[in-house]
Design a protein around this motif. Structure first.
Motif, PDB file in Angstrom:
ATOM      1  N   GLN A 241      61.485 -32.226  29.411  1.00 51.97           N
ATOM      2  CA  GLN A 241      60.635 -33.244  30.017  1.00 51.97           C
ATOM      3  C   GLN A 241      59.265 -33.244  29.335  1.00 51.97           C
ATOM      4  O   GLN A 241      58.821 -32.220  28.795  1.00 51.97           O
ATOM      5  N   PRO A 242      58.578 -34.404  29.359  1.00 58.43           N
ATOM      6  CA  PRO A 242      57.200 -34.430  28.880  1.00 58.43           C
ATOM      7  C   PRO A 242      56.288 -33.708  29.860  1.00 58.43           C
ATOM      8  O   PRO A 242      56.723 -33.263  30.934  1.00 58.43           O
ATOM      9  N   SER A 243      55.012 -33.581  29.503  1.00 63.83           N
ATOM     10  CA  SER A 243      54.049 -32.953  30.409  1.00 63.83           C
ATOM     11  C   SER A 243      53.855 -33.788  31.667  1.00 63.83           C
ATOM     12  O   SER A 243      53.686 -33.255  32.764  1.00 63.83           O
ATOM     13  N   ARG A 244      53.869 -35.099  31.502  1.00 62.41           N
ATOM     14  CA  ARG A 244      53.667 -36.012  32.626  1.00 62.41           C
ATOM     15  C   ARG A 244      54.278 -37.362  32.281  1.00 62.41           C
ATOM     16  O   ARG A 244      54.357 -37.743  31.105  1.00 62.41           O
ATOM     17  N   ILE A 245      54.664 -38.095  33.340  1.00 64.25           N
ATOM     18  CA  ILE A 245      55.164 -39.470  33.207  1.00 64.25           C
ATOM     19  C   ILE A 245      54.210 -40.380  33.965  1.00 64.25           C
ATOM     20  O   ILE A 245      53.947 -40.159  35.155  1.00 64.25           O
ATOM     21  N   VAL A 246      53.687 -41.396  33.289  1.00 64.18           N
ATOM     22  CA  VAL A 246      52.769 -42.354  33.898  1.00 64.18           C
ATOM     23  C   VAL A 246      53.452 -43.710  33.953  1.00 64.18           C
ATOM     24  O   VAL A 246      53.867 -44.249  32.918  1.00 64.18           O
ATOM     25  N   LEU A 247      53.575 -44.272  35.151  1.00 60.76           N
ATOM     26  CA  LEU A 247      54.263 -45.545  35.364  1.00 60.76           C
ATOM     27  C   LEU A 247      53.269 -46.568  35.899  1.00 60.76           C
ATOM     28  O   LEU A 247      52.658 -46.356  36.952  1.00 60.76           O
ATOM     29  N   ILE A 248      53.118 -47.665  35.182  1.00 58.64           N
ATOM     30  CA  ILE A 248      52.185 -48.737  35.531  1.00 58.64           C
ATOM     31  C   ILE A 248      52.985 -49.916  36.084  1.00 58.64           C
ATOM     32  O   ILE A 248      53.797 -50.504  35.370  1.00 58.64           O
ATOM     33  N   SER A 249      52.784 -50.231  37.356  1.00 60.15           N
ATOM     34  CA  SER A 249      53.510 -51.344  37.993  1.00 60.15           C
ATOM     35  C   SER A 249      54.991 -51.323  37.643  1.00 60.15           C
ATOM     36  O   SER A 249      55.535 -52.292  37.128  1.00 60.15           O
ATOM     37  N   PRO A 250      55.675 -50.217  37.911  1.00 59.26           N
ATOM     38  CA  PRO A 250      57.039 -50.063  37.409  1.00 59.26           C
ATOM     39  C   PRO A 250      58.051 -50.998  38.066  1.00 59.26           C
ATOM     40  O   PRO A 250      58.016 -51.230  39.266  1.00 59.26           O
ATOM     41  N   TRP A 251      58.965 -51.495  37.220  1.00 62.22           N
ATOM     42  CA  TRP A 251      60.125 -52.261  37.683  1.00 62.22           C
ATOM     43  C   TRP A 251      61.314 -51.319  37.584  1.00 62.22           C
ATOM     44  O   TRP A 251      61.792 -51.021  36.499  1.00 62.22           O
ATOM     45  N   LEU A 252      61.794 -50.862  38.724  1.00 63.54           N
ATOM     46  CA  LEU A 252      62.762 -49.774  38.761  1.00 63.54           C
ATOM     47  C   LEU A 252      64.088 -50.163  39.386  1.00 63.54           C
ATOM     48  O   LEU A 252      65.030 -49.360  39.365  1.00 63.54           O
ATOM     49  N   ASP A 253      64.185 -51.349  39.968  1.00 62.70           N
ATOM     50  CA  ASP A 253      65.426 -51.815  40.603  1.00 62.70           C
ATOM     51  C   ASP A 253      65.569 -53.292  40.292  1.00 62.70           C
ATOM     52  O   ASP A 253      64.905 -54.137  40.902  1.00 62.70           O
ATOM     53  N   VAL A 254      66.445 -53.625  39.331  1.00 62.25           N
ATOM     54  CA  VAL A 254      66.536 -55.010  38.870  1.00 62.25           C
ATOM     55  C   VAL A 254      67.266 -55.912  39.858  1.00 62.25           C
ATOM     56  O   VAL A 254      67.278 -57.131  39.680  1.00 62.25           O
ATOM     57  N   SER A 255      67.843 -55.338  40.921  1.00 63.53           N
ATOM     58  CA  SER A 255      68.544 -56.186  41.899  1.00 63.53           C
ATOM     59  C   SER A 255      67.588 -57.042  42.717  1.00 63.53           C
ATOM     60  O   SER A 255      67.996 -58.054  43.297  1.00 63.53           O
ATOM     61  N   MET A 256      66.322 -56.643  42.783  1.00 67.61           N
ATOM     62  CA  MET A 256      65.316 -57.383  43.549  1.00 67.61           C
ATOM     63  C   MET A 256      65.787 -57.609  44.978  1.00 67.61           C
ATOM     64  O   MET A 256      65.655 -58.695  45.542  1.00 67.61           O
ATOM     65  N   SER A 257      66.312 -56.550  45.590  1.00 68.75           N
ATOM     66  CA  SER A 257      66.949 -56.695  46.897  1.00 68.75           C
ATOM     67  C   SER A 257      66.160 -56.081  48.042  1.00 68.75           C
ATOM     68  O   SER A 257      66.628 -56.086  49.183  1.00 68.75           O
TER      69      SER A 257
END
Length: 303
Positions: free
Chosen positions: A171-187
């Motif tokens: 793994q990297p030292s840290r993961i930075v997520l900006i306004s993440p789109w994580l579920d494409v079903s939009m449900s």
């Protein structure tokens, strides 16, 4: 309360019709067809070359840019994965953030211009992104390795981290997520109410972009929607989202699921801010960029 400049920018985004890009499935298909006829440029601005060393290699069909401080040894390593709904290229705001990471954090930033949907689908794209992340972590050099993604790029970044964890445990030292789109079903049931106040995004077009990116995979496949995958064993997460962002539901669900899996999450939810606000020229965006720079410097110091 959002700043006056942020409120004015949201009004400007509405007036400029930014939501039209995702207002319908047909709008997304039209955009994809136009891009096939006349591909958008992903080239960095020429001004970047005056303050940084910029080179380009190819990983398969992917152009991959390497941007480093000019005349100085990088203090840290960053893999930046850009957004655009999986159908849009790198744009000015992305390169502006990359410039900030190089000049203020002293980072070497690796920037893949990954193949867009529908040619680039999750089954092909996630493994390549995981390979790039693996190479950045294992490649050595000063400082730690930080993974950063925005919007769709955050989804791809998280899926790559999950795949690398499953493959090697790295793994990297840290993961930075900006306004993440994580579920494409939009449900998510809360999205309907948020959509009415979002100046940039709409569900119909995002569903279509997600369908194109999924290809032959289900929308529930973690390679497509990493929110459906396991968070156990991932690096510490930092998440930025705004309450006028249709996708803020993904960030809230990530917070709940990641903490349940024992993952450290630093969570920033800004009232009244739109999608991708850390990339925008507003006070809250500058504060978010300051925090990202601080996190990279910390990763460099702790490596």
């Amino acid at each position: 309360m959002p700043s006056l400049r942020s409120r004015a920018l949201s009004v400007a985004l509405i007036a400029a019709g930014r939501r039209r890009r995702f207002v319908s499935a047909e709008a997304v298909r039209t955009r994809v067809a136009e891009s096939a006829r006349r591909p958008a440029s992903h080239l960095p601005p020429r001004s970047l070359g005056r303050i940084a060393e910029v080179s380009r290699t190819f990983v398969g069909a992917w152009p991959v840019y390497d941007v480093s401080p000019r005349g100085a040894e990088p203090a840290a390593r960053v893999l930046f994965v850009h957004g655009g709904g999986y159908v849009g290229e790198l744009v000015r705001q992305h390169w502006s953030l990359i410039r900030t990471l190089v000049t203020r954090a002293g980072a070497r930033v690796v920037v893949p211009a990954y193949v867009l949907a529908p040619r680039g689908t999750a089954d092909r794209t996630v493994p390549v992104a995981a390979d790039l992340l693996s190479g950045l972590i294992a490649g050595g050099g000063a400082g730690g390795a930080v993974l950063i993604g925005d919007s769709a790029g955050a989804g791809l970044a998280l899926a790559a981290a999950q795949r690398l964890r499953d493959r090697t445990g790295a793994q990297p030292s840290r993961i930075v997520l900006i306004s993440p789109w994580l579920d494409v079903s939009m449900s998510h049931p809360d999205q309907a109410a948020i959509e009415a106040d979002d100046p940039m995004l709409a569900r119909p077009g995002l569903r279509e972009a997600g369908r194109l990116y999924a290809g032959n995979l289900s929308a529930d496949d973690p390679r497509v929607s990493p929110l459906r995958g396991s968070f156990a064993g991932l690096a510490p997460l930092t998440v930025f989202t705004g309450t006028r962002d249709l996708l803020t539901t993904d960030s809230r669900e990530l917070l709940r699921r990641a903490r349940a899996d024992g993952v450290e999450v630093e969570f920033h939810e800004e009232q009244g801010l739109p999608h991708g606000y850390p990339l925008l020229p507003v006070p809250e965006g500058r504060a978010a960029r300051d925090r990202i720079v601080e996190l990279i410097r910390r990763a460099a110091a702790e490596a």
